[in-house]
Design an enzyme around this catalytic site. Structure first.
Site, PDB file in Angstrom:
ATOM      1  N   CYS A  53       0.840  -1.186   0.000  1.00 54.45           N
ATOM      2  CA  CYS A  53       0.000   0.000   0.000  1.00 54.45           C
ATOM      3  C   CYS A  53       0.873   1.232   0.000  1.00 54.45           C
ATOM      4  CB  CYS A  53      -0.917  -0.030   1.212  1.00 54.45           C
ATOM      5  SG  CYS A  53      -1.693   1.514   1.593  1.00 54.45           S
ATOM      6  N   CYS A  71      -0.436   4.093   2.088  1.00 58.34           N
ATOM      7  CA  CYS A  71      -0.235   3.986   3.535  1.00 58.34           C
ATOM      8  C   CYS A  71       1.167   4.450   3.910  1.00 58.34           C
ATOM      9  CB  CYS A  71      -0.412   2.551   4.020  1.00 58.34           C
ATOM     10  SG  CYS A  71      -1.909   1.788   3.439  1.00 58.34           S
ATOM     11  N   CYS A 123      22.664  26.288  40.428  1.00 58.47           N
ATOM     12  CA  CYS A 123      22.585  27.498  39.624  1.00 58.47           C
ATOM     13  C   CYS A 123      22.056  27.159  38.244  1.00 58.47           C
ATOM     14  CB  CYS A 123      23.939  28.196  39.541  1.00 58.47           C
ATOM     15  SG  CYS A 123      25.249  27.121  38.961  1.00 58.47           S
ATOM     16  N   CYS A 169      24.328  25.597  35.841  1.00 53.91           N
ATOM     17  CA  CYS A 169      24.778  24.249  36.187  1.00 53.91           C
ATOM     18  C   CYS A 169      23.865  23.218  35.557  1.00 53.91           C
ATOM     19  CB  CYS A 169      24.769  24.042  37.687  1.00 53.91           C
ATOM     20  SG  CYS A 169      25.705  25.278  38.534  1.00 53.91           S
ATOM     21  N   ASP A 199     -14.099  21.555  16.658  1.00 52.88           N
ATOM     22  CA  ASP A 199     -14.934  20.446  16.283  1.00 52.88           C
ATOM     23  C   ASP A 199     -16.338  20.809  16.775  1.00 52.88           C
ATOM     24  OD1 ASP A 199     -15.636  17.645  15.815  1.00 52.88           O
ATOM     25  OD2 ASP A 199     -15.726  17.553  17.996  1.00 52.88           O
TER      26      ASP A 199
HETATM   27  P1  ADP Z   1     -18.126  16.289  14.754  1.00 50.67           P
HETATM   28  O1  ADP Z   1     -17.054  16.521  13.766  1.00 50.67           O
HETATM   29  O2  ADP Z   1     -19.179  17.333  14.698  1.00 50.67           O
HETATM   30  O3  ADP Z   1     -17.620  16.081  16.133  1.00 50.67           O
HETATM   31  P2  ADP Z   1     -18.149  13.487  14.230  1.00 50.67           P
HETATM   32  O4  ADP Z   1     -17.079  13.490  13.226  1.00 50.67           O
HETATM   33  O5  ADP Z   1     -17.858  12.980  15.576  1.00 50.67           O
HETATM   34  O6  ADP Z   1     -18.822  14.925  14.316  1.00 50.67           O
HETATM   35  O7  ADP Z   1     -19.375  12.659  13.666  1.00 50.67           O
HETATM   36  C1  ADP Z   1     -19.989  13.025  12.464  1.00 50.67           C
HETATM   37  C2  ADP Z   1     -21.295  12.370  12.297  1.00 50.67           C
HETATM   38  O8  ADP Z   1     -21.094  10.972  12.216  1.00 50.67           O
HETATM   39  C3  ADP Z   1     -22.231  12.592  13.432  1.00 50.67           C
HETATM   40  O9  ADP Z   1     -22.988  13.749  13.260  1.00 50.67           O
HETATM   41  C4  ADP Z   1     -23.113  11.352  13.345  1.00 50.67           C
HETATM   42  O10 ADP Z   1     -24.083  11.532  12.378  1.00 50.67           O
HETATM   43  C5  ADP Z   1     -22.155  10.300  12.842  1.00 50.67           C
HETATM   44  N1  ADP Z   1     -21.588   9.480  13.910  1.00 50.67           N
HETATM   45  C6  ADP Z   1     -20.305   9.402  14.291  1.00 50.67           C
HETATM   46  N2  ADP Z   1     -20.124   8.526  15.279  1.00 50.67           N
HETATM   47  C7  ADP Z   1     -21.343   8.035  15.566  1.00 50.67           C
HETATM   48  C8  ADP Z   1     -21.830   7.066  16.497  1.00 50.67           C
HETATM   49  N3  ADP Z   1     -21.037   6.437  17.354  1.00 50.67           N
HETATM   50  N4  ADP Z   1     -23.145   6.823  16.483  1.00 50.67           N
HETATM   51  C9  ADP Z   1     -23.959   7.443  15.629  1.00 50.67           C
HETATM   52  N5  ADP Z   1     -23.553   8.342  14.740  1.00 50.67           N
HETATM   53  C10 ADP Z   1     -22.271   8.633  14.686  1.00 50.67           C
HETATM   54 MG    MG Z   2     -16.583  15.375  17.737  1.00 47.03          MG
END
Ligand code: ADP
Ligand code: MG
Length: 778
Positions: free
Chosen positions: A20, A23, A90, A93, A473
């Protein structure tokens, strides 16, 4: 100054990695992003990674951590240890010691900090062990011991303080008597007393000078001793005594005050619980807190400290978690809630099942992280150290020239030339400059820790102070993500309980905030999650689990589309819920979607005021990045006046956006919950995780961890960082100015030795006192 090291590390690559290319590219990219990593080459055939990096910018454990985030395990682990130093007398040191240790073969990186009396060292266990390192420290005239994980007793303080202060006192008194005798025209007994005073005051300096000579590294002890001996040689007994007395007094006061800065950590250690009331067959038993094991059930009565991290299994109460979160408002706890070591149980009696032992509970980890952070250096500090590296030898050479050249070439009086040279020696250590930054950083980190903010190193105090752009976030950061469930829609042949039961079973293993909301709703209706045979978190989209012979998925519509499920029938409802500003997730059992669960995700109470404060602090741009849908994102962004937002992102998209933002603005802080935002936090200039008290991942991945869920801590962290940088700059300017004045007056021949020592020690003390104002910063 840059230094680079090249290492060949045996690594464990994930299977299929060699085929990959992407990766491999991802690994190299992600490592190259670390400051200081210059080149990475992965050799698949031999499973090795060749790394060229600057250990002062990225310690090896940071590189390891980053590699692990992309799935590569470094097999031969390097040891990273923080050691408590004893008898550091100091600031320069500490640097001498650092140089001495870095010369040991097998030591990769070492950093000492006078202000915290700590040494951080990284070494290859195959080539050198800690004993060898400690033995070398001893041969350089100091002592050391490993930091304990659970320091039940406050750490050893400046151990040699007792003797030096007695000698300083003796030196001072004899100096006074000698002055009196000299004034009453009794020169001979005065000379003897001056000598006694010089010896008493200079005992430790001479001892240090001996070790300094032995290791061929000039330090303050050596230079001051030479100055005093020189003064005696030219018959200036008073000056010799005064130099030694002032020097030892200065050192003693410096050590005492710096010890105060360290107390901010000892105060955390003072929070350690000592006992636990464990429930055993036949009743309760009071045992030492560090003997509690995972799974033990212990009782906490009102007024008692919680012995270790755990989950409440019975009872309800309010606890004061300020030792962890810095928050003094009590937090309510009922069965199922997490509690932390060191919090104080206020009213009810609770039963707790221990989830960690004493050594790795949240409080112990905070103390460890703070210790480690305080041992590390901020980039500004490197400037002062590089300055010192050239300045001291330059002044010493200048002193030699001044002592020899004028008398030999211009028949100047040897005595006065020598005197000028001696004054130069006395001011040749930029001690105030060297201590100016670490004392401020240590104070700031200590202050932050008491307020539930963990800086992982001095460099983050510096970067946080400069942040102009912050990306947030959404779910779990700006919003609570845990608000109540507003709607449960169900498909044919299902009822609400069926849908909730499926969803709750999947989410029982998830760490996502939405999962918590669903779990809570299920608990309220007394729906118990079933046992799972397989679980997978699909970060940024949802989660899947296998149970009762069926695969169940909970997640957003993107996930369902990807899995090839037909969302058509639900899209109208989904649209409606999203327009109402709700976050909706679909629940699928097998290949059919059986329902929707919607959460009215509420914006945190503190979000608005935190953002306002950040703007007032001069944050130019706020950005929101979210995996949630466009509509939900827009409504939150508008409510809060966020400048830019990006929605429907996968974790990798968030990283890409952060990179673009960094290109646009230079430096970007990312605030996330740390659970599913780890890649974005790692890509940021400073990654800040919230709610780190309950999450190991958050604590590990963040550069700055806010222990509580309170966004209000963010402006505080920024203000503190700014305050620290302000004080550091004051200190730098002041100490450089003092150096300039001392050097100029010394060269002009109008500086008395005594005044030189006084200026040297006095400026160091002033700088320390200024830095320590940060302990009380509000
Ligand atoms: P944010 O970036 O706002 O924190 P996330 O990236 O954590 O949001 O999640 C994005 C979306 O993915 C959520 O709004 C939800 O729809 C879905 N999602 C993520 N994890 C879960 C989970 N464990 N159960 C249900 N939905 C989830
Ligand atoms: Mg989040």
């Amino acid at each position: 100054m840059t230094e680079t090291k090249t290492l060949r590390l045996p690594v464990q690559l994930p299977r299929g990695f060699d085929e990959c290319e992407r990766c491999a590219g991802r690994l190299t990219d992600s490592l190259l992003q670390l400051d200081g990593v210059r080149a990475v080459h992965v050799d698949f055939q031999h499973s090795t990674m060749t790394l060229t990096y600057d250990p002062t910018l990225s310690p090896i454990d940071e590189v390891e951590q980053r590699a692990e985030q992309v799935g590569i395990e470094i097999r031969e682990r390097f040891e990273h240890k923080t050691i408590v130093l004893v008898g550091l007398d100091c600031p320069d040191c500490a640097l001498k010691l650092e140089k001495g240790i870095s010369r040991i073969p097998g030591v990769l990186w070492v950093s000492t900090n006078f202000a915290s009396s700590r040494m951080s060292v990284e070494y290859e266990p195959a080539r050198v062990d800690l004993d060898t390192i400690i033995r070398r420290i001893r041969s350089l005239g100091y002592d050391a011991r490993e930091t304990q994980v659970v320091p039940l007793t406050p750490s050893i303080t400046f151990s040699s303080l007792g003797a030096p202060s007695t000698l300083t006192l003796v030196s001072g008194i004899t100096l006074l008597i000698a002055c009196a005798l000299a004034a009453s025209r009794m020169p001979s007994p005065a000379h003897v007393l001056f000598l006694i005073s010089a010896v008493a005051g200079g005992f430790y300096a001479a001892r240090g000078a001996y070790f300094s000579l032995k290791s061929l590294m000039l330090d303050m002890n050596f230079l001051m001793t030479v100055a005093a001996v020189g003064a005696i040689a030219i018959g200036d007994y008073f000056e010799a005594a005064a130099v030694m007395f002032l020097f030892s007094l200065g050192n003693m006061l410096e050590a005492r005050t710096v010890e105060k800065a360290r107390e901010s950590v000892s105060s955390l250690m003072g929070q350690f619980p000592t006992q636990a009331r464990v429930k055993r067959e036949g009743g309760e038993e009071l045992i030492p807190a560090d003997e509690v094991h995972v799974g033990d059930l212990f009782i906490v009565r009102p007024g008692e400290k919680i012995a270790t991290d755990g989950t409440v299994s019975d009872g309800s109460t309010a606890v004061n978690e300020s030792s962890i979160t810095g928050e003094s408002t009590p937090a309510d706890k009922v069965a199922g809630d997490q509690v932390f070591a060191g919090s104080i149980n206020l009213n009810g009696s609770i039963d707790v099942v221990a989830t960690t032992g004493a050594a790795d509970n949240t409080l112990a980890r905070i103390v460890c992280l703070v210790e480690k952070a305080q041992a590390e250096k901020a980039p500004v500090q490197r400037f002062t150290e590089v300055f010192g590296r050239y300045y001291t030898p330059a002044v010493v050479v200048l002193a030699v020239v001044v002592a020899l050249v004028p008398p030999m070439l211009f028949h100047a009086a040897f005595r006065s030339s020598l005197y000028i040279a001696l004054t130069l020696l006395v001011v040749s250590c930029p001690c105030a400059l060297v201590i100016s930054t670490p004392v401020s950083i240590v104070s700031a980190i200590g202050n932050a820790a008491r307020n539930g903010i963990l800086f992982k190193g001095g460099s983050f105090v510096e970067t946080a102070g400069k942040v102009r752009v912050i990306a947030f976030d959404k779910t779990g950061t700006i919003t609570t993500g845990r608000a109540d469930i507003s709607d449960v829609l169900c498909g044919d042949g299902m009822n609400e309980s069926d849908v909730l039961s499926l969803a709750a079973t999947v989410e029982s293993r998830s760490e996502h905030p939405l999962a918590e909301a669903i779990m809570r709703a299920a608990r309220k209706r007394e729906i118990k999650p079933r046992s799972i045979t397989y679980f997978q978190s699909l970060t940024g989209m949802g989660a899947a689990a296998k149970f009762d012979g069926e695969t169940c998925v909970v997640g957003n519509s993107r996930l369902m589309d990807q899995l090839g499920m037909d969302t058509g029938k639900w899209s109208g409802e989904l649209q409606r819920l999203q327009e109402e500003g709700k976050t909706a997730v679909l629940v699928a059992s097998g290949r059919t979607i059986v329902g929707i669960i919607a959460v009215r995700d509420t914006v945190r109470e503190t979000a608005k005021s935190a953002l306002d404060q950040l703007r007032k602090l001069g944050v130019e741009r706020t950005v929101m990045i979210t995996g949630d849908n466009e509509l939900a994102a827009r409504s939150v962004a508008c409510d809060l006046g966020i400048d830019e937002y990006y929605a429907e992102l996968l974790p990798q998209d968030k990283v890409d956006i952060i990179r673009v933002l960094i290109e646009r603005f230079g430096s970007v802080a990312v605030v996330g919950d740390g659970v599913n935002d780890a890649p974005a936090l790692a890509a940021a200039t400073v990654g800040i995780a919230m709610g780190a008290a309950g999450s190991d991942t958050a604590l590990e991945t963040a550069d700055i961890a806010l222990m509580s869920d309170d966004l209000g801590k963010l402006p505080y962290a920024l203000r503190l960082s700014r305050g620290a940088m302000g004080i550091i700059h004051q200190n730098l300017v002041f100490s450089l100015a003092v150096i300039a004045v001392l050097i100029l007056t010394a060269l002009m021949g109008i500086l008395k030795l005594t005044v030189g020592v006084f200026g040297h020690e006095g400026s160091a003390l002033l700088v320390i006192a200024n830095g320590m104002r940060l302990i009380r910063f509000k």
